[in-house]
Design a protein around this motif. Structure first.
Motif, short mmCIF file in Angstrom:
data_model
loop_
_atom_site.label_atom_id
_atom_site.label_comp_id
_atom_site.label_asym_id
_atom_site.label_seq_id
_atom_site.Cartn_x
_atom_site.Cartn_y
_atom_site.Cartn_z
N SER A 265 0.90 -16.07 12.63
CA SER A 265 0.04 -16.37 13.77
C SER A 265 -1.36 -15.86 13.46
CB SER A 265 0.62 -15.72 15.04
OG SER A 265 0.70 -14.31 14.86
N ALA A 266 -2.16 -15.63 14.51
CA ALA A 266 -3.51 -15.09 14.30
C ALA A 266 -3.40 -13.59 14.03
CB ALA A 266 -4.38 -15.37 15.52
N TRP A 267 -3.01 -13.28 12.81
CA TRP A 267 -2.70 -11.91 12.40
C TRP A 267 -3.24 -11.73 10.99
CZ3 TRP A 267 0.39 -8.36 15.27
CH2 TRP A 267 0.75 -7.20 14.60
N LEU A 268 -4.23 -10.87 10.84
CA LEU A 268 -4.89 -10.66 9.55
C LEU A 268 -4.64 -9.23 9.09
CD1 LEU A 268 -7.00 -11.59 7.34
CD2 LEU A 268 -8.77 -10.75 8.91
N ASP A 269 -3.99 -9.07 7.95
CA ASP A 269 -3.75 -7.76 7.36
C ASP A 269 -4.70 -7.55 6.20
OD1 ASP A 269 -1.76 -6.60 8.92
OD2 ASP A 269 -0.14 -7.59 7.82
N ILE A 270 -5.35 -6.39 6.17
CA ILE A 270 -6.30 -6.06 5.11
C ILE A 270 -5.82 -4.80 4.40
CG2 ILE A 270 -8.70 -5.47 4.60
CD1 ILE A 270 -9.45 -6.89 7.24
N ASN A 271 -5.73 -4.88 3.09
CA ASN A 271 -5.26 -3.77 2.26
C ASN A 271 -6.29 -3.43 1.19
OD1 ASN A 271 -2.39 -5.21 3.03
ND2 ASN A 271 -2.22 -3.00 2.82
N PRO A 272 -6.09 -2.31 0.49
CA PRO A 272 -6.99 -1.99 -0.62
C PRO A 272 -7.04 -3.09 -1.66
CG PRO A 272 -5.59 -0.11 -0.09
CD PRO A 272 -5.06 -1.27 0.70
N GLU A 273 -8.17 -3.26 -2.29
CA GLU A 273 -8.33 -4.29 -3.31
C GLU A 273 -7.32 -4.07 -4.44
OE1 GLU A 273 -11.98 -6.43 -5.75
OE2 GLU A 273 -12.19 -4.35 -5.12
N GLY A 274 -6.69 -5.15 -4.89
CA GLY A 274 -5.74 -5.08 -5.99
C GLY A 274 -4.35 -4.64 -5.58
N VAL A 275 -4.19 -4.32 -4.30
CA VAL A 275 -2.89 -3.85 -3.81
C VAL A 275 -2.17 -5.00 -3.12
CG1 VAL A 275 -1.74 -2.35 -2.13
CG2 VAL A 275 -3.55 -1.45 -3.59
N SER A 276 -0.93 -5.23 -3.49
CA SER A 276 -0.11 -6.28 -2.90
C SER A 276 1.35 -5.92 -3.07
CB SER A 276 -0.40 -7.63 -3.57
OG SER A 276 0.08 -7.61 -4.92
N ALA B 256 0.81 -1.21 0.00
CA ALA B 256 0.00 0.00 0.00
C ALA B 256 0.85 1.26 0.00
CB ALA B 256 -0.94 0.01 1.21
N VAL B 257 2.09 1.16 0.48
CA VAL B 257 2.97 2.33 0.56
C VAL B 257 4.29 2.01 -0.12
CG1 VAL B 257 4.15 3.93 2.10
CG2 VAL B 257 1.93 3.00 2.76
N THR B 258 4.70 2.88 -1.03
CA THR B 258 5.99 2.77 -1.70
C THR B 258 6.80 4.02 -1.40
OG1 THR B 258 5.07 1.45 -3.50
CG2 THR B 258 7.18 2.51 -3.91
N GLU C 154 11.08 9.54 0.81
CA GLU C 154 9.93 10.28 0.31
C GLU C 154 8.85 9.27 -0.06
OE1 GLU C 154 8.79 13.05 -3.60
OE2 GLU C 154 10.83 12.28 -3.31
N ILE C 155 7.61 9.54 0.31
CA ILE C 155 6.51 8.64 -0.05
C ILE C 155 6.13 8.87 -1.51
CG2 ILE C 155 4.09 8.05 0.36
CD1 ILE C 155 4.52 8.70 3.30
N LEU C 156 6.27 7.84 -2.32
CA LEU C 156 5.91 7.92 -3.73
C LEU C 156 4.43 7.64 -3.94
CD1 LEU C 156 8.81 6.14 -5.63
CD2 LEU C 156 8.42 8.60 -5.35
N GLU C 157 3.92 6.67 -3.19
CA GLU C 157 2.53 6.28 -3.35
C GLU C 157 1.99 5.72 -2.04
OE1 GLU C 157 -0.21 4.09 -6.67
OE2 GLU C 157 1.62 3.07 -6.09
N ALA C 158 0.78 6.12 -1.71
CA ALA C 158 0.08 5.56 -0.56
C ALA C 158 -1.36 5.31 -0.99
CB ALA C 158 0.13 6.52 0.63
N VAL C 159 -1.72 4.05 -1.12
CA VAL C 159 -3.05 3.66 -1.59
C VAL C 159 -3.93 3.41 -0.38
CG1 VAL C 159 -4.37 2.10 -3.05
CG2 VAL C 159 -1.97 2.57 -3.58
N THR C 160 -5.05 4.10 -0.28
CA THR C 160 -5.92 3.96 0.88
C THR C 160 -7.28 3.39 0.49
OG1 THR C 160 -6.77 6.22 0.65
CG2 THR C 160 -4.80 5.91 2.03
N PHE C 161 -8.03 2.98 1.50
CA PHE C 161 -9.38 2.48 1.28
C PHE C 161 -10.23 2.81 2.51
CE2 PHE C 161 -7.44 -0.72 3.80
CZ PHE C 161 -8.42 -1.52 4.37
N HIS D 176 -14.85 -8.80 1.25
CA HIS D 176 -14.93 -8.48 -0.18
C HIS D 176 -14.45 -7.05 -0.42
CE1 HIS D 176 -17.12 -12.19 -0.83
NE2 HIS D 176 -18.03 -11.83 0.06
N GLY D 177 -13.94 -6.80 -1.62
CA GLY D 177 -13.51 -5.46 -1.98
C GLY D 177 -12.20 -5.04 -1.35
N VAL D 178 -11.46 -6.02 -0.79
CA VAL D 178 -10.16 -5.75 -0.20
C VAL D 178 -9.22 -6.89 -0.56
CG1 VAL D 178 -11.05 -4.43 1.77
CG2 VAL D 178 -10.82 -6.92 1.96
N ASN D 179 -7.94 -6.68 -0.28
CA ASN D 179 -6.95 -7.75 -0.38
C ASN D 179 -6.50 -8.08 1.03
OD1 ASN D 179 -5.23 -9.57 -1.75
ND2 ASN D 179 -3.52 -8.13 -1.58
#
Length: 275
Positions: free
Chosen positions: A180-191, A71-73, A85-92, A171-174
């Motif tokens: 462990s029991a750790w779930l990360d949710i990002n914007p859809e299509g972002v990896s 999500a962040v480059t 410097e932040i080049l891209e930050a994709v939010t949802f 739905h609508g997210v990646n």
């Protein structure tokens, strides 16, 4: 002349052991890879603040890094006051996912990334978050677009959370379940893979000259994206199954062994002097 490769490297369980140790063989191999003219790009689920110390330990102060699971480059720049410097930050909008997760696991806590600052959390969180961690009301977690939502339980397992994600129907997210029991949710299509593709184009590296190494479910997209996607020996079976190669585990310096096969890198100093 060595052809420059784009080399995308996961951090935890790949560069660092599960205890956070950077083994000397790995440090040396990363240095040798960069010295050979390859583009070493850290690609991690960590936030920017959690990535910077790893870059410093590796002696990397230029180039690019992928954070927050893609999500962040950032572009590294030693002349910049913050070093990057932040080049891209994709939010949802986190609200739909958070409403599904609320109450889904009795002792789970939720964190949303506050880019460049730290995290806002629903309750005190384990010491795996970087930066300023602030407990806020649930509504504040949903108030603004974010780069990532993290859902964690001290009592669950990765298998529990895999079933949970399937049961509640995100739905609508990646999303990716961690070690462990750790779930990360990002914007859809972002990896990590989507972010590395953007960097590949910036660097004008041919797709055939891409290499990635990782050990977890959030590495799947970058392992399938790369011409040479290598799973660590400590990766779950489903990650190994999609990789093109499987290396030795992190405690056997599997990453160092992979990097030494790249053009111009070669064996370590220890190997050269071994009897």
């Amino acid at each position: 002349m060595t052809t420059s490769h784009l080399v995308g490297l996961d951090v935890d369980g790949t560069i660092l052991t599960h205890e956070g140790e950077l083994r000397e063989a790995v440090r040396e191999a990363v240095h040798a890879t960069a010295a050979a003219g390859h583009h070493v790009v850290i690609s991690t689920g960590r936030s920017v603040l959690g990535t910077l110390p790893v870059l410093a330990d590796l002696g990397i102060d230029s180039g690019y890094a992928v954070c927050s699971n893609g999500a962040v480059t950032i572009a590294l720049d030693p002349a910049h006051p913050s070093g990057y410097e932040i080049l891209e930050a994709v939010t949802f909008d986190p609200r739909p996912a958070l409403e599904l997760l609320r109450g889904a696991w009795s002792d789970a806590v939720v964190a949303v990334e506050d880019l460049g600052v730290g995290f806002k959390v629903s309750a005190p969180f384990p010491d795996r978050l970087e930066g300023v961690v602030t407990v806020v009301p649930w509504e504040e977690l949903m108030a603004d677009p974010v780069t990532r939502v993290t859902f964690h339980s001290p009592t669950g397992t990765s298998e529990d959370f895999t079933k949970l994600a399937e049961r509640i129907g995100l739905h609508g997210v990646n999303y990716a379940v961690g070690f462990s029991a750790w779930l990360d949710i990002n914007p859809e299509g972002v990896s990590k893979g989507s972010a590395l593709e953007q960097i590949r184009r910036r660097l004008d590296v041919q797709p055939m000259h891409t290499v990635t190494v990782g050990d977890q479910r959030n590495d799947v997209e970058m392992l399938t994206w790369a011409a040479r996607g290598v799973a660590m020996g400590n990766a779950p079976d489903e990650v190994k199954a999609i990789a093109k190669e499987v290396a030795a585990d992190v405690y056997s310096d599997g990453l160092a062994q992979v990097l030494r096969t790249l053009p111009g890198v070669g064996p370590s100093h220890q190997e050269l002097i071994a009897p």
